[in-house]
Write a protein that holds these residues in place. Structure first.
Motif, mmCIF file in Angstrom:
data_model
loop_
_atom_site.group_PDB
_atom_site.id
_atom_site.type_symbol
_atom_site.label_atom_id
_atom_site.label_comp_id
_atom_site.label_asym_id
_atom_site.label_seq_id
_atom_site.Cartn_x
_atom_site.Cartn_y
_atom_site.Cartn_z
ATOM 1 N N ASN A 55 0.835 -1.197 0.000
ATOM 2 C CA ASN A 55 0.000 0.000 0.000
ATOM 3 C C ASN A 55 0.876 1.256 0.000
ATOM 4 N N THR A 95 -7.821 -0.337 -10.335
ATOM 5 C CA THR A 95 -8.384 -0.970 -9.139
ATOM 6 C C THR A 95 -9.835 -1.321 -9.397
ATOM 7 N N THR A 96 -10.330 -2.276 -8.613
ATOM 8 C CA THR A 96 -11.745 -2.659 -8.740
ATOM 9 C C THR A 96 -12.644 -1.779 -7.883
ATOM 10 N N THR A 109 -12.722 2.177 -5.946
ATOM 11 C CA THR A 109 -12.093 3.478 -5.706
ATOM 12 C C THR A 109 -12.943 4.239 -4.700
#
Length: 646
Positions: free
Chosen positions: A381, A399-400, A402
Motif C-alpha cells: 500500500n 483498481t476494482t 475506488t
C-alpha cells in the motif's frame, strides 16, 4: 335463529401455512385433528397447535394413563402426580425397557442401547456419584460413612485368581504389571506426576535396573564405577561451566604432550543440544603489533570488548570483501552509521519486511526528500500524507474499488485547480465503457455545455470531449421539479403498461396519483362505459328504466311487507309470520313475503333485496370500504360468520 360462527377449517391440509391466519385467529384441521391459533413469530404469522382431538385422545381419563406410544413436543414435558407422595411408575410390557436416549432400564440393570456406548454418571456442581460407602469424584475414589469422619477402607477383591485391571494395568498383591491383548507385547508403565510432582520412594531402593542406552536412562552405582575407569582414547575435562577455564598458577600446569601439528584440541559444549562450539581463550599482552600481513585462516575474528576498532588509522581507501558475494554487516538489531555519501552502482535490496504505518516506520526511513529519475513501483500500500500532484497527461487507476472521502469532485478546471477563464465548449461529466453483448460502447452522463442541461447518453460519441447521441433511459424514485416537459409519452406507470380507458386519479391514502378506470355499480341501470384506446365512452341512461329506492324499506313493520321480497324477522311481536310463508316466528328466520301481514312484528329486507318503485326491479348491493362499520340506527342481522377454508 341463532348466529352461526364458523372458524377457518380444512379437511385436506394438516396445518395452516405461514401467514394464512391472522394474529389470534382460530383454525381447525380435520386432517390432523388439531386446533390452531395464529401467533406472530419473527414478522410472520405462524399456526400454533393449542388443542384438538389429536391431544385429547392421548389421555384415558378413566385410568389417568397415557394411551399413546409416542409423545412429541418441542418443549419440556412434565409428568406430575396430583396426590401427595404419589409414585410415578413406568412399566413396559413383556421384555420392553424404559429408555431415555441410549440408556435402557430393566429390573436392577442399567444398560446402553447403542453399540459400545459408554454409560456416564455426571453429577452437577460439587455432587458425587455414590454407591453404598464409596464415592466417585473426577479421578478420585473415596470411602465415607454416614457421619463422614470414620476411617473406612476401600477394598477391591477379585475372585478365583482374578486381577483388578484398569486399561492395560493389572494389580495382583504387591505387583503392578502391564499387559496388552498379546501377553508377549512390550508395554511401558509410566509414572507421570502432574504440576511438578515427583515420584518419591522414601528410604526404599529401586533394584534390578538395566544398563542405560539413552542419554536420559537411569544408571546403577556399579555401572558408573565401572565405566569411569575405562577411558581409552577420549577424555573430557570441564570445570562445570559452558566456557571452561583452567588456571596454572601455584606451580600447577596442564600439559598436552605431542609433536608439532600432532595435537588437536576439540572444545565443545556438551551441555547444549545440539552440541555447539565453545571458546578457547589465549592470554596475550595488552598490545600486539604485527608489522607484516596478518593471515587468519579461521572463520572469524572476535573480541570480548563492547567496542572494536578495525583499521582506524591513516587508511583513506578501504577495500573490504573484494571477492565476497554475500556480505553481512551488523546484528539483526541496532544501528549502522555511514558518515560519507553512499553510492550503490549495483542493485540495492532491502530484505527487511517491517511494515510502514507512519513516515517514521518501515524498512527504509528517509528524513529528507526523495528524487526518483525513473519509474517507481510499490508492491504494497502507498500512503501519501501530503498533497499528490500528477503532472503527466494520463492518470490510470487499475483498481476494482475506488473510494474518495471528499464529498465534492471538481472537474474541468485549469492547472492547479484554477478557474476557467473562457468557454471551452467542452462537456463535463463521466465517460464510461460498457458492452451490449455485440459491441463495445461508450456512455456519458453529466453537463451538456451546448444544451446547458444535465444529460445521459447510453451510446455516445466523444468528439474532443463533446458528447453526442440519443438520450438514454433512466430510472428514479421520487422526483421534485419546478416544471416537467415530456417530448414523448408515459409508457409505464406503477410498474405496468397502461390499459384502455385508464386515468390518473388522486389517492389521498397513498398521497399520489393512481391509475384507474370508470365503471358502474351493478343493478343501477347505467350502461357499462366503453374503455377505448385513449377514450372513455359513457352511454346515456334511458329514463324509462329509472327506479327510486326507498331507504326506509330496510326495516319494515307488518302490514307493509311487499309480496316477493325476502325479509328476516327482527321482532316477532304479535304478527303471525308463518302465515307470511315463514318457517317459524323466531328472530333471524328468513322468509319471502306472500302478503302485507299485520300486527306489531318487524323485519328487514335481506342484504340483496330492496323494495323499489318504478320500472326497474333489480336487486341492490350493499358494500363496505373497510372491515368494520358502525350502525347508528336500525338493525343488522348476521346469520352466518364463516372463516372459510385453508
Amino acid at each position: 335463529m341463532a348466529t352461526v360462527i364458523k372458524i377457518k377449517n380444512s379437511s385436506q391440509t394438516a396445518e395452516p401455512a405461514d401467514n394464512v391466519l391472522a394474529k389470534g385467529e382460530l383454525a381447525y384441521s380435520y386432517n390432523s385433528n388439531k386446533l390452531f391459533i395464529g401467533q406472530s413469530v419473527n414478522g410472520d404469522i405462524e399456526a400454533t397447535a393449542i388443542g384438538g382431538k389429536a391431544y385429547t385422545d392421548l389421555i384415558d381419563t378413566s385410568s389417568n394413563q397415557f394411551t399413546a406410544t409416542t409423545i412429541t413436543n418441542d418443549n419440556t414435558i412434565t409428568i406430575q402426580t396430583t396426590n401427595n407422595n404419589g409414585d410415578i411408575v413406568l412399566t413396559p410390557n413383556g421384555s420392553g425397557l424404559v429408555k431415555t436416549d441410549n440408556l435402557g432400564f430393566a429390573d436392577n440393570t442399567i444398560s446402553s442401547t447403542n453399540t459400545h456406548g459408554d454409560i456416564i454418571l455426571a453429577p452437577n456442581g460439587n455432587g458425587k456419584v455414590k454407591t453404598d460407602n464409596i464415592s466417585f469424584d473426577g479421578s478420585t475414589i473415596a470411602s465415607f460413612t454416614t457421619a463422614g469422619t470414620e476411617d473406612t477402607d476401600i477394598t477391591l477383591t477379585p475372585q478365583a485368581g482374578g486381577k483388578v485391571k484398569t486399561d492395560n494395568l493389572s494389580f495382583n498383591g504387591f505387583t503392578i504389571a502391564s499387559f496388552s491383548g498379546t501377553p508377549a507385547d512390550a508395554v511401558n508403565i509410566k509414572l507421570d506426576p502432574q504440576q511438578g510432582g515427583v515420584v518419591d520412594v522414601s528410604t526404599s531402593k529401586i533394584t534390578n535396573v538395566t544398563d542405560p542406552t539413552a542419554n536420559q536412562d537411569a544408571a546403577t552405582k556399579y555401572y558408573v564405577d565401572t565405566e569411569v575407569g575405562n577411558v581409552s582414547s577420549t577424555i573430557t575435562v570441564s570445570d562445570g561451566t559452558t566456557t571452561d577455564e583452567f588456571a596454572t598458577g601455584s606451580g600447577n600446569s596442564l600439559t598436552i604432550a605431542g609433536t608439532a601439528n600432532e595435537v588437536t584440541v576439540a572444545v565443545t559444549d556438551e551441555s547444549a543440544s545440539p552440541t555447539t562450539s565453545a571458546t578457547v581463550t589465549v592470554g596475550l599482552p595488552d598490545d600486539v603489533t604485527i608489522t607484516g600481513t596478518l593471515a587468519v585462516n579461521g572463520a572469524s575474528i572476535s573480541t570480548d570488548d563492547a567496542t572494536f576498532s578495525l583499521i582506524n588509522t591513516n587508511a583513506t581507501t578501504l577495500n573490504i570483501g573484494g571477492a565476497g558475494t554475500a556480505i553481512a554487516i551488523g546484528a539483526a538489531t541496532g544501528t549502522t552509521t555511514i558518515n560519507n555519501g553512499l553510492e550503490v552502482t549495483g542493485i540495492a535490496n532491502l530484505n527487511n519486511t517491517t511494515t510502514s504505518t507512519t513516515t517514521a516506520t518501515g524498512a527504509l526511513v528517509v528524513d529528507g526528500g526523495v528524487g526518483i529519475a525513473e519509474n517507481l513501483n510499490v508492491g504494497g500500500n502507498a500512503v501519501i500524507t501530503g498533497d499528490l500532484t500528477v503532472n503527466g497527461t494520463t492518470t490510470t487507476v487499475n483498481t476494482t474499488t475506488t473510494t474518495l472521502q471528499d464529498p465534492i469532485i471538481t472537474l474541468g478546471g485549469g492547472a492547479d485547480n484554477a478557474a476557467p477563464t473562457a468557454d471551452d465548449s467542452k462537456d463535463r461529466g463521466v465517460e464510461f465503457q460498457w458492452h451490449d453483448g455485440s459491441a463495445a460502447k461508450v456512455g456519458f452522463f453529466g453537463y451538456d455545455d451546448s444544451a446547458t442541461k444535465f444529460t445521459f447518453i447510453a451510446d455516445a460519441t466523444n468528439t474532443d470531449e463533446v458528447f453526442s447521441g440519443t438520450a438514454g433511459n433512466v430510472a428514479f424514485g421520487d422526483i421534485d421539479g419546478a416544471n416537467v416537459s415530456l417530448s414523448g409519452s408515459i409508457g409505464n406507470y406503477d410498474g405496468a403498461a397502461p390499459t384502455n380507458g385508464q386515468l390518473l386519479i388522486g389517492n389521498t391514502t397513498n398521497g399520489d396519483f393512481q391509475a384507474g378506470t370508470i365503471g358502474v355499480t351493478a343493478n343501477t341501470g347505467l350502461a357499462t362505459p366503453t374503455l377505448g384506446a385513449g377514450s372513455i365512452t359513457l352511454a346515456g341512461l334511458d329514463s324509462s328504466t329509472q327506479a327510486t329506492v326507498d331507504p326506509v324499506a330496510e326495516l319494515v313493520q307488518a302490514g307493509s311487507f311487499e309480496s316477493g321480497v325476502e325479509y328476516t324477522i327482527v321482532s316477532p311481536g304479535d304478527t303471525n309470520f308463518q302465515a307470511l310463508s315463514a318457517a317459524d316466528d323466531e328472530v333471524g328466520t328468513t322468509f319471502t313475503a306472500n302478503g302485507a301481514g299485520s300486527g306489531s312484528g318487524t323485519a328487514i329486507s335481506s342484504g340483496d333485496n330492496f323494495a323499489v318503485s318504478g320500472t326497474n326491479t333489480s336487486k341492490g348491493v350493499a358494500s363496505f370500504a373497510s372491515e368494520q362499520f358502525t350502525v347508528t340506527s336500525g338493525h343488522v342481522v348476521v346469520t352466518t360468520i364463516d372463516g372459510g377454508e385453508f
